[in-house]
Design a protein around this motif. Structure first.
Motif, mmCIF file in Angstrom:
data_model
loop_
_atom_site.group_PDB
_atom_site.id
_atom_site.type_symbol
_atom_site.label_atom_id
_atom_site.label_comp_id
_atom_site.label_asym_id
_atom_site.label_seq_id
_atom_site.Cartn_x
_atom_site.Cartn_y
_atom_site.Cartn_z
ATOM 1 N N ASP A 1 -43.414 36.819 -73.695
ATOM 2 C CA ASP A 1 -43.017 35.587 -74.395
ATOM 3 C C ASP A 1 -41.697 35.021 -73.885
ATOM 4 O O ASP A 1 -41.344 33.894 -74.194
ATOM 5 C CB ASP A 1 -42.909 35.840 -75.896
ATOM 6 C CG ASP A 1 -44.248 35.798 -76.599
ATOM 7 O OD1 ASP A 1 -45.277 35.721 -75.889
ATOM 8 O OD2 ASP A 1 -44.271 35.830 -77.833
ATOM 9 N N LEU B 1 -39.275 31.298 -74.108
ATOM 10 C CA LEU B 1 -38.084 31.337 -74.948
ATOM 11 C C LEU B 1 -36.830 31.308 -74.086
ATOM 12 O O LEU B 1 -36.841 31.745 -72.952
ATOM 13 C CB LEU B 1 -38.086 32.611 -75.796
ATOM 14 C CG LEU B 1 -39.344 32.869 -76.629
ATOM 15 C CD1 LEU B 1 -39.275 34.255 -77.260
ATOM 16 C CD2 LEU B 1 -39.512 31.802 -77.696
ATOM 17 N N ASN C 1 -40.494 27.338 -85.383
ATOM 18 C CA ASN C 1 -39.220 26.634 -85.422
ATOM 19 C C ASN C 1 -39.016 26.072 -86.820
ATOM 20 O O ASN C 1 -39.870 25.404 -87.360
ATOM 21 C CB ASN C 1 -39.214 25.509 -84.383
ATOM 22 C CG ASN C 1 -37.843 24.897 -84.217
ATOM 23 O OD1 ASN C 1 -36.928 25.145 -84.988
ATOM 24 N ND2 ASN C 1 -37.705 24.096 -83.183
ATOM 25 N N LEU D 1 -33.069 36.678 -80.273
ATOM 26 C CA LEU D 1 -34.294 37.448 -80.080
ATOM 27 C C LEU D 1 -33.983 38.897 -80.453
ATOM 28 O O LEU D 1 -32.916 39.413 -80.091
ATOM 29 C CB LEU D 1 -34.719 37.356 -78.615
ATOM 30 C CG LEU D 1 -36.097 37.847 -78.234
ATOM 31 C CD1 LEU D 1 -37.170 36.963 -78.857
ATOM 32 C CD2 LEU D 1 -36.247 37.842 -76.721
ATOM 33 N N THR E 1 -43.476 35.804 -82.207
ATOM 34 C CA THR E 1 -42.678 34.595 -82.102
ATOM 35 C C THR E 1 -42.702 33.889 -83.443
ATOM 36 O O THR E 1 -43.742 33.795 -84.077
ATOM 37 C CB THR E 1 -43.242 33.674 -81.012
ATOM 38 O OG1 THR E 1 -43.309 34.409 -79.791
ATOM 39 C CG2 THR E 1 -42.362 32.463 -80.814
ATOM 40 N N LYS F 1 -29.609 30.767 -80.383
ATOM 41 C CA LYS F 1 -30.991 31.269 -80.315
ATOM 42 C C LYS F 1 -30.992 32.788 -80.140
ATOM 43 O O LYS F 1 -30.390 33.307 -79.209
ATOM 44 C CB LYS F 1 -31.728 30.610 -79.166
ATOM 45 C CG LYS F 1 -31.867 29.108 -79.335
ATOM 46 C CD LYS F 1 -32.530 28.489 -78.130
ATOM 47 C CE LYS F 1 -32.612 26.986 -78.248
ATOM 48 N NZ LYS F 1 -33.205 26.388 -77.045
ATOM 49 N N PRO G 1 -33.433 32.667 -75.130
ATOM 50 C CA PRO G 1 -32.456 33.220 -76.068
ATOM 51 C C PRO G 1 -31.044 33.224 -75.500
ATOM 52 O O PRO G 1 -30.841 33.351 -74.296
ATOM 53 C CB PRO G 1 -32.952 34.646 -76.292
ATOM 54 C CG PRO G 1 -33.689 34.987 -75.046
ATOM 55 C CD PRO G 1 -34.314 33.694 -74.587
ATOM 56 N N LEU H 1 -35.801 33.364 -82.693
ATOM 57 C CA LEU H 1 -36.945 33.017 -81.847
ATOM 58 C C LEU H 1 -38.105 33.979 -82.019
ATOM 59 O O LEU H 1 -39.263 33.584 -81.873
ATOM 60 C CB LEU H 1 -36.518 32.991 -80.383
ATOM 61 C CG LEU H 1 -35.427 31.992 -80.004
ATOM 62 C CD1 LEU H 1 -35.043 32.171 -78.542
ATOM 63 C CD2 LEU H 1 -35.870 30.573 -80.281
#
Length: 92
Positions: free
Chosen positions: A53, A57, A5, A16, A2, A14, A59, A41
């Motif tokens: 994760d 998150l 930010n 991933l 991860t 966002k 995404p 992310l």
């Protein structure tokens, strides 16, 4: 992995990345981190780690290596958890 930010994410898409190809991951990570319209992310080499994760998150765009073990299964789980997520299949 991860990523921290790096500023406001109000209008950023966002993203991933889930792929076992480290070279592809590095290129994609570099591209997304240098384009202000995107917030990366995280970059994961396995779907199992990404799923752990995923709870933290949200995404909007996920790039997935579908030829990695459980890549397609990960896409199905992802779609079930978030029907509006955009999934891009990566093939080596």
């Amino acid at each position: 992995m991860t990523l921290p930010n790096s500023g406001s994410s109000l209008s950023k898409k966002k993203v991933l990345i889930v792929d076992s190809n480290q070279e592809n991951n590095l290129v994609l990570k570099t591209w997304f981190m240098t384009h202000p319209d995107f917030q990366l992310l995280g970059v994961f080499q396995s779907p199992q780690i990404a799923l752990g994760d995923l709870k933290n998150l949200s995404p909007e765009l996920v790039l997935v290596g579908i030829d990695i073990p459980n890549g397609i299964k990960f896409c199905k789980i992802l779609r079930k958890k978030n029907p509006s997520v955009c999934i891009v299949a990566l093939i080596n």
